[in-house]
Design a protein around this motif. Structure first.
Motif, PDB file in Angstrom:
ATOM      1  N   LEU A 372      25.226  12.124  23.532  1.00  0.00           N
ATOM      2  CA  LEU A 372      26.559  12.312  24.081  1.00  0.00           C
ATOM      3  C   LEU A 372      26.660  13.638  24.830  1.00  0.00           C
ATOM      4  CD1 LEU A 372      28.629  11.096  20.994  1.00  0.00           C
ATOM      5  CD2 LEU A 372      28.048   9.800  23.059  1.00  0.00           C
ATOM      6  N   THR A 373      27.649  13.743  25.664  1.00  0.00           N
ATOM      7  CA  THR A 373      27.854  14.963  26.444  1.00  0.00           C
ATOM      8  C   THR A 373      28.718  15.948  25.669  1.00  0.00           C
ATOM      9  OG1 THR A 373      29.756  13.953  27.538  1.00  0.00           O
ATOM     10  CG2 THR A 373      27.617  13.724  28.617  1.00  0.00           C
ATOM     11  N   ALA A 374      28.929  17.122  26.259  1.00  0.00           N
ATOM     12  CA  ALA A 374      29.657  18.202  25.586  1.00  0.00           C
ATOM     13  C   ALA A 374      31.044  17.751  25.148  1.00  0.00           C
ATOM     14  CB  ALA A 374      29.772  19.404  26.514  1.00  0.00           C
ATOM     15  N   ASN A 375      31.392  18.193  23.914  1.00  0.00           N
ATOM     16  CA  ASN A 375      32.709  17.974  23.313  1.00  0.00           C
ATOM     17  C   ASN A 375      32.990  16.527  22.927  1.00  0.00           C
ATOM     18  OD1 ASN A 375      33.619  20.723  23.391  1.00  0.00           O
ATOM     19  ND2 ASN A 375      33.850  20.476  25.613  1.00  0.00           N
ATOM     20  N   GLN A 376      31.978  15.668  23.005  1.00  0.00           N
ATOM     21  CA  GLN A 376      32.133  14.314  22.485  1.00  0.00           C
ATOM     22  C   GLN A 376      31.709  14.297  21.013  1.00  0.00           C
ATOM     23  OE1 GLN A 376      29.850  12.037  25.616  1.00  0.00           O
ATOM     24  NE2 GLN A 376      31.693  10.758  25.548  1.00  0.00           N
ATOM     25  N   THR A 377      32.468  13.610  20.205  1.00  0.00           N
ATOM     26  CA  THR A 377      32.198  13.553  18.767  1.00  0.00           C
ATOM     27  C   THR A 377      31.220  12.427  18.457  1.00  0.00           C
ATOM     28  OG1 THR A 377      34.372  14.449  18.229  1.00  0.00           O
ATOM     29  CG2 THR A 377      33.250  13.206  16.509  1.00  0.00           C
ATOM     30  N   GLY A 378      30.223  12.740  17.620  1.00  0.00           N
ATOM     31  CA  GLY A 378      29.239  11.717  17.257  1.00  0.00           C
ATOM     32  C   GLY A 378      28.401  12.143  16.076  1.00  0.00           C
ATOM     33  N   ARG A 379      27.322  11.422  15.863  1.00  0.00           N
ATOM     34  CA  ARG A 379      26.426  11.699  14.733  1.00  0.00           C
ATOM     35  C   ARG A 379      25.462  12.828  15.088  1.00  0.00           C
ATOM     36  NH1 ARG A 379      23.462   6.450  12.930  1.00  0.00           N
ATOM     37  NH2 ARG A 379      23.071   6.310  15.170  1.00  0.00           N
ATOM     38  N   LEU A 380      25.201  13.688  14.118  1.00  0.00           N
ATOM     39  CA  LEU A 380      24.266  14.791  14.313  1.00  0.00           C
ATOM     40  C   LEU A 380      22.847  14.307  14.058  1.00  0.00           C
ATOM     41  CD1 LEU A 380      23.727  17.848  14.762  1.00  0.00           C
ATOM     42  CD2 LEU A 380      24.010  18.133  12.290  1.00  0.00           C
ATOM     43  N   ALA A 381      21.967  14.565  15.026  1.00  0.00           N
ATOM     44  CA  ALA A 381      20.543  14.248  14.887  1.00  0.00           C
ATOM     45  C   ALA A 381      19.754  15.537  15.045  1.00  0.00           C
ATOM     46  CB  ALA A 381      20.111  13.227  15.930  1.00  0.00           C
ATOM     47  N   VAL A 382      18.669  15.684  14.257  1.00  0.00           N
ATOM     48  CA  VAL A 382      17.907  16.926  14.272  1.00  0.00           C
ATOM     49  C   VAL A 382      16.429  16.617  14.058  1.00  0.00           C
ATOM     50  CG1 VAL A 382      18.262  17.305  11.792  1.00  0.00           C
ATOM     51  CG2 VAL A 382      17.768  19.257  13.274  1.00  0.00           C
ATOM     52  N   ARG A 383      15.567  17.452  14.602  1.00  0.00           N
ATOM     53  CA  ARG A 383      14.134  17.364  14.335  1.00  0.00           C
ATOM     54  C   ARG A 383      13.545  18.757  14.454  1.00  0.00           C
ATOM     55  NH1 ARG A 383      11.608  14.310  19.719  1.00  0.00           N
ATOM     56  NH2 ARG A 383      12.300  15.859  21.259  1.00  0.00           N
ATOM     57  N   GLY A 384      12.383  18.963  13.825  1.00  0.00           N
ATOM     58  CA  GLY A 384      11.779  20.290  13.867  1.00  0.00           C
ATOM     59  C   GLY A 384      10.589  20.410  12.956  1.00  0.00           C
ATOM     60  N   ILE A 385      10.460  21.561  12.318  1.00  0.00           N
ATOM     61  CA  ILE A 385       9.273  21.886  11.530  1.00  0.00           C
ATOM     62  C   ILE A 385       9.250  21.195  10.174  1.00  0.00           C
ATOM     63  CG2 ILE A 385       8.796  24.093  12.621  1.00  0.00           C
ATOM     64  CD1 ILE A 385      10.445  25.403  10.365  1.00  0.00           C
ATOM     65  N   THR A 386      10.409  20.694   9.729  1.00  0.00           N
ATOM     66  CA  THR A 386      10.463  19.886   8.508  1.00  0.00           C
ATOM     67  C   THR A 386      11.169  18.589   8.866  1.00  0.00           C
ATOM     68  OG1 THR A 386      12.568  20.899   7.850  1.00  0.00           O
ATOM     69  CG2 THR A 386      10.557  21.881   6.960  1.00  0.00           C
ATOM     70  N   GLY A 387      10.968  17.566   8.066  1.00  0.00           N
ATOM     71  CA  GLY A 387      11.605  16.293   8.367  1.00  0.00           C
ATOM     72  C   GLY A 387      11.770  15.437   7.143  1.00  0.00           C
ATOM     73  N   CYS A 388      12.593  14.435   7.287  1.00  0.00           N
ATOM     74  CA  CYS A 388      12.933  13.546   6.178  1.00  0.00           C
ATOM     75  C   CYS A 388      11.743  12.670   5.806  1.00  0.00           C
ATOM     76  CB  CYS A 388      14.134  12.692   6.579  1.00  0.00           C
ATOM     77  SG  CYS A 388      14.614  11.476   5.360  1.00  0.00           S
ATOM     78  N   LYS A 389      11.356  12.717   4.536  1.00  0.00           N
ATOM     79  CA  LYS A 389      10.280  11.866   4.016  1.00  0.00           C
ATOM     80  C   LYS A 389      10.756  11.253   2.696  1.00  0.00           C
ATOM     81  CE  LYS A 389       7.416  15.448   4.164  1.00  0.00           C
ATOM     82  NZ  LYS A 389       8.054  16.435   5.044  1.00  0.00           N
ATOM     83  N   TYR A 390      11.432  10.119   2.776  1.00  0.00           N
ATOM     84  CA  TYR A 390      11.872   9.435   1.566  1.00  0.00           C
ATOM     85  C   TYR A 390      10.673   8.761   0.896  1.00  0.00           C
ATOM     86  CZ  TYR A 390      16.798   9.885   2.952  1.00  0.00           C
ATOM     87  OH  TYR A 390      18.042  10.357   3.295  1.00  0.00           O
ATOM     88  N   LEU A 391      10.596   8.883  -0.409  1.00  0.00           N
ATOM     89  CA  LEU A 391       9.544   8.203  -1.149  1.00  0.00           C
ATOM     90  C   LEU A 391      10.040   6.831  -1.599  1.00  0.00           C
ATOM     91  CD1 LEU A 391       8.210  11.082  -3.449  1.00  0.00           C
ATOM     92  CD2 LEU A 391       7.113  10.151  -1.412  1.00  0.00           C
TER      93      LEU A 391
END
Length: 526
Positions: A372-391
Motif C-alpha cells: 500500500l501507499t503512504a498513509n493507507q492502513t493495512g497489515r504489517l509485513a517484515v523481514r530481516g535477520i530473524t524470521g518466523c519458524k513455527y515448529l
C-alpha cells in the motif's frame, strides 16, 4: 546421540522467511557456533571475568561466577540427568541469577531452552511440554507446586534448584565445561506464542538469531557500554525480557539488575539505589512510574524502552515532561525474537512506533499482499535477520510467512517519511499490561466452568492496562447471573489458569451475536 525433534519439525526451506541483511559483517557467523560463548565465555577470555554481570537486592555475580555455575549445571544435566543434544529443557523461575545460569547451562550442553512464565498453571505447562515433547524441566523450588501437578509422558526428569539436593549435586561438579559444538543454524530456544487458535504456537530461534538481535536493536537505539546497568519488569520467559535483561547487557559486557517481583515502587527503588541506566518495561508501567517520580531519584537513567503494546502519546509526553527522557517505543514479536521497528535519538517522533531498525525492512500490505501507499492502513509485513519458524505448524507457517515476508497480527500505516504508526491489532489478541492474551485461551478455560454454556472474550480499552480481558458469558441457568457469580468465576479462573489472563470484566448475556453459520461476531461485542 542427537535428538532431532526440531530438525524434523522445522518448516521446509520454501516456507521460511526471506532472510535479508545476513551479508552484513556484524550478522555473519562461522558455521559452528554456540551463542553461550560470545555472551559469556568471551568476556572471561578477554579479561573481564571479575566484572559484575548480575545483581539483585541480595546478590552480586561476576561473569566468572556465572560461567562457573553454568558449567557446573551443564555437567549435572549431561552427567547425571542424561541430557542429549537437541533435548528440550523447560525452565520455570522468576527473574533471578540461577535462572540465567540454567539458561546458559542448557545452551552450553547442546540443549534447547523453553523458558516459561512463572504464573503458568499445571494445565498450561502440560500443553507446552506435550507440544515440544520436553524431556527435562528445571524449576525454582518456590514454584514447585504447579510443576509437581504437571503430568506428561514426555517428561523424564524434573529437578528443583535452591534445594539441598540441587546444591549438593551441582556444587560437586567441575567448573570447566567444553561447550557443545553447535551449528549456527541449530535451534537454541523455543518461544511459545499465544494465538487465535487453542493450540499455542512454537517458534524456533537459531544460535545465530540470538547473537544477531544483539547487534540490531541495542546498537540502533541504546548504544550500550560496559558501564551500563540494565533492569526492567518483563519476565525472562518473554523474548522481550530475555533480550533486554540477559542477552543485550551480556553481549556488551554490561550488567543486569534482576527483580523477581518488579512492582513500580520496587523498580524505582532499584533505579535509585543501583544507578540503573537502561530500563525495559511496558507502557502501563511507564504511566504508573511517572506518577511516583517525586518520591525517587531516576537521574541515572539514560535509555527507557517500551514494548509489548502500543505506547500512548500521553504516557510518552508525561514521562518526557517529568524527566527529559524520551521513551523508545518498539514493536517486536516472539516469532521474530525481538524488536524490529523502533526509534533512536535522531529519529524519534512522539506517537510513532518508528522505523525498521538495522537488519530489517517492513511494508504495509492489503489482504491480497499488495503493498500500500503512504498513509493507507493495512497489515504489517517484515523481514530481516530473524524470521518466523513455527515448529510442526505448516498451516500457520503458510498463513504468517508469505513470499518470504513475515505477516504480523498488527494493523499499521506508514507516513510519507517512512515512519510506522500503530493502528490496531488485526486478530483477537488482547494485550494487557504487556501480556499477550489470546481470547481463545480465556474462552477455553471459561468453558470448563460448570455454570458456563458458551462465552466470547474481547479486549476492552483501558487507560491503565491498555486493554482489559472482557468475557461475555451465557449461563446454563441464566437466572443465576449475579455479581457474586461473576466474582466466583474470576476467583476460580485464577486457580486453574495464569492469573494475568483472568477476565477482569464479565457480562452475562442471554445469547451471543452470531452469523447465520453460527460464528460469534466478536466485533459487535467490542
Amino acid at each position: 546421540m542427537i535428538d532431532k525433534f526440531t530438525y524434523n519439525h522445522l518448516p521446509t526451506t520454501d516456507l521460511q522467511s526471506d532472510y535479508q541483511f545476513l551479508d552484513l559483517p556484524q550478522f555473519q557467523h562461522p558455521e559452528q557456533l554456540n551463542c553461550a560463548y560470545r555472551l559469556l565465555d568471551f568476556h572471561i577470555e578477554n579479561g573481564n571475568g571479575d566484572a559484575i554481570c548480575i545483581q539483585t537486592f541480595d546478590e552480586k555475580w561476576t561473569y566468572k561466577q556465572l560461567k562457573e555455575k553454568s558449567n557446573q549445571i551443564a555437567h549435572y544435566l549431561v552427567d547425571d540427568l542424561g541430557l542429549q543434544s537437541g533435548n528440550r529443557v523447560l525452565l520455570r523461575s522468576a527473574n533471578n541469577p540461577m535462572m540465567v545460569a540454567c539458561w546458559y547451562a542448557v545452551i552450553k550442553s547442546g540443549g534447547i531452552v523453553v523458558a516459561t512464565m512463572p504464573l503458568l498453571r499445571a494445565k498450561e505447562l502440560k500443553t507446552i511440554i506435550d507440544c515440544a515433547e520436553i524431556s527435562h524441566a528445571i524449576c525454582d523450588i518456590d514454584l514447585a507446586e504447579e510443576m509437581k501437578l504437571t503430568q506428561s509422558d514426555f517428561l523424564k526428569k524434573v529437578v528443583y534448584f535452591d534445594t539441598d539436593d540441587w546444591n549438593a549435586a551441582v556444587n560437586s561438579k567441575p567448573t570447566i565445561f567444553e561447550n557443545y559444538n553447535s551449528k549456527a543454524e541449530d535451534v537454541a530456544i523455543i518461544g511459545f506464542t499465544s494465538g487465535t487458535t487453542g493450540i499455542p504456537k512454537m517458534t524456533a530461534h537459531f544460535h545465530r538469531d540470538i547473537l544477531n538481535i544483539c547487534e540490531a536493536f541495542p546498537n540502533y537505539s541504546l548504544q550500550p557500554t560496559k558501564e551500563d546497568i540494565f533492569t526492567g519488569s518483563p519476565p525472562l520467559g518473554f523474548t522481550f525480557g530475555l533480550g533486554g535483561l540477559v542477552l543485550f547487557p551480556m553481549y556488551f559486557g554490561a550488567s543486569t539488575f534482576l527483580i523477581e517481583k518488579p512492582s513500580p515502587d520496587v523498580l524505582l527503588q532499584a533505579i535509585e539505589r543501583y544507578k540503573i541506566t537502561i530500563c525495559f518495561t511496558a507502557p502501563t508501567a511507564w504511566r504508573i512510574l511517572t506518577t511516583k517520580l517525586t518520591e525517587y531519584d531516576v537521574s541515572s537513567l539514560r535509555r527507557c524502552v517500551s514494548a509489548g503494546e502500543t505506547l500512548p502519546i500521553q504516557v510518552w509526553e508525561d514521562w518526557y515532561d517529568a524527566t527529559g527522557l524520551k521513551i523508545i517505543d518498539g514493536i517486536g514479536a516472539t516469532e521474530m525474537l525481538h524488536i524490529f521497528i523502533s526509534s533512536n535519538e535522531e529519529n524519534r517522533i512522539p506517537g510513532a512506533t518508528g522505523l525498521p531498525i538495522l537488519g530489517y525492512e517492513a511494508k504495509i500490505i492489503d489482504e491480497k499482499g499488495k503493498e500500500l501507499t503512504a498513509n493507507q492502513t493495512g497489515r504489517l509485513a517484515v523481514r530481516g535477520i530473524t524470521g518466523c519458524k513455527y515448529l510442526n505448524r505448516e498451516e500457520k507457517q503458510k498463513e504468517y510467512v508469505q513470499k518470504g515476508w513475515n505477516i504480523t497480527g498488527d494493523i499499521f500505516k506508514k507516513d510519507e517519511k517512512g515512519y510506522y504508526w500503530f493502528v490496531a491489532r488485526g486478530d483477537d489478541m488482547i494485550i494487557s499490561s504487556g501480556y499477550n492474551i489470546a481470547a481463545i485461551e480465556v474462552e477455553s478455560v471459561l468453558l470448563t466452568h460448570e455454570a458456563v454454556l458458551e462465552c466470547a472474550v474481547v479486549g476492552l480499552p483501558d487507560t491503565e492496562r491498555g486493554m482489559l480481558v472482557c468475557a461475555h458469558i451465557v449461563l446454563k441457568d441464566t437466572f443465576k447471573a449475579s455479581d457474586e457469580l461473576a466474582k466466583s468465576i474470576q476467583l476460580w479462573f485464577k486457580e486453574v489458569a495464569a492469573p494475568y489472563k483472568y477476565p477482569r470484566v464479565i457480562h452475562f448475556r442471554e445469547c451471543l451475536p452470531k452469523t447465520e453459520t453460527g460464528k460469534i461476531q466478536r466485533f459487535k461485542l467490542k
